[in-house]
Design an enzyme around this catalytic site. Structure first.
Site, PDB file in Angstrom:
ATOM      1  N   CYS A  53      -5.131  33.518  27.885  1.00  0.00           N
ATOM      2  CA  CYS A  53      -4.983  34.308  26.319  1.00  0.00           C
ATOM      3  C   CYS A  53      -3.766  33.471  25.655  1.00  0.00           C
ATOM      4  O   CYS A  53      -2.967  33.115  26.119  1.00  0.00           O
ATOM      5  CB  CYS A  53      -4.400  35.615  27.021  1.00  0.00           C
ATOM      6  SG  CYS A  53      -4.009  36.776  25.424  1.00  0.00           S
ATOM      7  N   CYS A  84     -12.117  51.292  34.104  1.00  0.00           N
ATOM      8  CA  CYS A  84     -11.424  50.501  32.837  1.00  0.00           C
ATOM      9  C   CYS A  84     -11.685  48.842  32.939  1.00  0.00           C
ATOM     10  O   CYS A  84     -11.592  48.451  34.070  1.00  0.00           O
ATOM     11  CB  CYS A  84      -9.969  50.676  32.982  1.00  0.00           C
ATOM     12  SG  CYS A  84      -9.482  52.331  32.946  1.00  0.00           S
ATOM     13  N   ARG A 142      -0.117  58.337  33.181  1.00  0.00           N
ATOM     14  CA  ARG A 142      -0.641  57.513  34.354  1.00  0.00           C
ATOM     15  C   ARG A 142       0.381  56.861  34.763  1.00  0.00           C
ATOM     16  O   ARG A 142       1.290  55.967  34.156  1.00  0.00           O
ATOM     17  CB  ARG A 142      -1.744  56.617  33.988  1.00  0.00           C
ATOM     18  CG  ARG A 142      -2.100  55.659  35.103  1.00  0.00           C
ATOM     19  CD  ARG A 142      -3.546  54.993  34.825  1.00  0.00           C
ATOM     20  NE  ARG A 142      -4.603  55.824  34.238  1.00  0.00           N
ATOM     21  CZ  ARG A 142      -5.256  55.648  33.172  1.00  0.00           C
ATOM     22  NH1 ARG A 142      -4.887  54.614  32.471  1.00  0.00           N
ATOM     23  NH2 ARG A 142      -6.123  56.538  32.958  1.00  0.00           N
ATOM     24  N   CYS A 167       3.373  38.868  30.803  1.00  0.00           N
ATOM     25  CA  CYS A 167       1.925  38.728  31.219  1.00  0.00           C
ATOM     26  C   CYS A 167       1.752  37.453  31.826  1.00  0.00           C
ATOM     27  O   CYS A 167       1.656  36.462  31.232  1.00  0.00           O
ATOM     28  CB  CYS A 167       0.983  39.144  30.105  1.00  0.00           C
ATOM     29  SG  CYS A 167      -0.824  39.049  30.414  1.00  0.00           S
TER      30      CYS A 167
HETATM   31  S1  SF4 Z   1      -1.001  41.701  27.753  1.00  0.00           S
HETATM   32 FE1  SF4 Z   1      -1.634  39.345  28.459  1.00  0.00          FE
HETATM   33  S2  SF4 Z   1      -3.921  39.564  28.178  1.00  0.00           S
HETATM   34 FE2  SF4 Z   1      -3.054  41.018  26.889  1.00  0.00          FE
HETATM   35  S3  SF4 Z   1      -2.742  40.191  25.059  1.00  0.00           S
HETATM   36 FE3  SF4 Z   1      -0.910  39.799  26.070  1.00  0.00          FE
HETATM   37  S4  SF4 Z   1      -1.036  38.051  27.036  1.00  0.00           S
HETATM   38 FE4  SF4 Z   1      -2.950  38.549  26.267  1.00  0.00          FE
END
Ligand code: SF4
Length: 327
Positions: free
Chosen positions: A66, A110, A273, A73
């Site tokens: 991403c 999901c 949740r 993340c």
């Molecule tokens: S949470 Fe992770 S997958 Fe979602 S936008 Fe942010 S970096 Fe990308």
């Protein structure tokens, strides 16, 4: 056994409010713990059977790579976390996972994709997945990043029931966690989802080094949305090696329980949740979260890329607590 109406609290149901001030929310956080839990239980029982827990299963349909920089993340391409970038899963593989989730007792499936925002061609593929998963007999939810208004309408046409897009934290702390988009972008996508007629799943993450004032600000932002999210996931940070937040000190579990209780009181009709972070949470903490008004969990050994309690552990915990799956 299910709770019947005659054992619900006999008190008038207060109106749903969208004007909670930070001062009022802070005062809830400051309540003596037994008082806070009592109030949360009262609100919870006015709207839900406290013995029932909604079960969702989360599948990563497109993992890693991403471009965003969300500091929590492991799927961000900017951090070395050992998560490889995969292509979008094939339709039949997603359907097989959905069938397995249904057999294991899930009512909602999901699908998460690690995108900043989907391209229209990718969205078409996800819409085909939504249609196929609905045909299995499950509610559907997707989390695909930012959406345009036409994309939200396209997802609605495919039958999507819920869209997840978290506010993550307070508006003030947001820039400490993410620099590749701003709070207003999140609110804009949430508006498109709501206008398209899709149910909103929106919550946040605690334990990222934010202050209680930020947790208050996050709840205020959620509770002041024009319509409360139908589903409010409250996540405890999973400190993944390689992410900027890997060394963050653990949040006191009782502060996590307080956050759940305040979410329950301020958003009475939302399904709250108990989301990421359960793998490292004691049974006692989880039980307190259910007492504080949490009434949904993710079920299955994996949450996107991080570990989640094994199904048999969750089944045992629910049996110990006398909880059953909400249909
Ligand atoms: S949470 Fe992770 S997958 Fe979602 S936008 Fe942010 S970096 Fe990308």
């Amino acid at each position: 056994m299910s709770l019947t109406a005659d054992v619900r609290p006999h008190m008038p149901t207060p109106p749903i409010r969208h004007d909670w001030s930070r001062q009022e929310i802070g005062a809830l956080f400051d309540l003596p713990f037994p008082e806070l839990i009592f109030r949360a239980q009262n609100v919870h029982r006015q709207h839900f059977d406290p013995t029932q827990v909604q079960i969702s299963t989360l599948l990563s349909i497109k993992t890693g790579g991403c471009p965003e920089d969300c500091a929590y993340c492991p799927q961000s391409a900017r951090y070395d976390t050992g998560v490889d970038a995969d292509k979008l899963m094939a339709l039949d593989a997603v359907v097989a996972e959905a069938r397995a989730a249904k057999s294991a007792g899930a009512s909602r499936f999901c699908m998460g994709a690690a995108w900043r925002s989907p391209k229209d061609r990718e969205l078409d593929q996800v819409c085909a997945m939504v249609e196929a998963v609905k045909a299995v007999g499950l509610e559907t939810c997707a989390t695909l990043g930012m959406l345009t208004a036409p994309q939200a309408r396209r997802l609605k046409q495919s039958g999507l029931d819920y869209y997840n897009h978290n506010l993550d934290t307070s508006p003030e702390f947001y820039g400490e966690i993410i620099t590749t988009r701003v709070y207003a972008d999140r609110l804009e996508t949430l508006g498109h989802v709501r206008e398209a007629g899709i149910h909103v799943c929106c919550g946040g993450i605690v334990g990222m080094g934010e202050s209680r004032a930020d947790r208050i600000g996050m709840i205020e932002a959620l509770a002041s949305l024009p319509v409360h999210p139908e589903s409010v996931p409250i996540n405890m940070l999973v400190r993944v090696a390689g992410t900027p937040l890997a060394g963050e000190p653990a949040l006191d579990p009782l502060e996590f329980v307080r956050t759940i209780a305040v979410a329950r009181i301020t958003m009475p009709r939302a399904v709250v949740r108990l989301s990421a972070g359960r793998e490292d949470m004691s049974e006692e903490t989880q039980a307190l979260c259910f007492l504080a008004g949490a009434n949904s969990i993710f079920y299955g050994p994996k949450l996107l890329t991080t570990a989640n309690p094994a199904r048999n552990r969750d089944r045992e915990l629910m049996a110990k607590l006398g909880l059953s799956a909400m249909q």
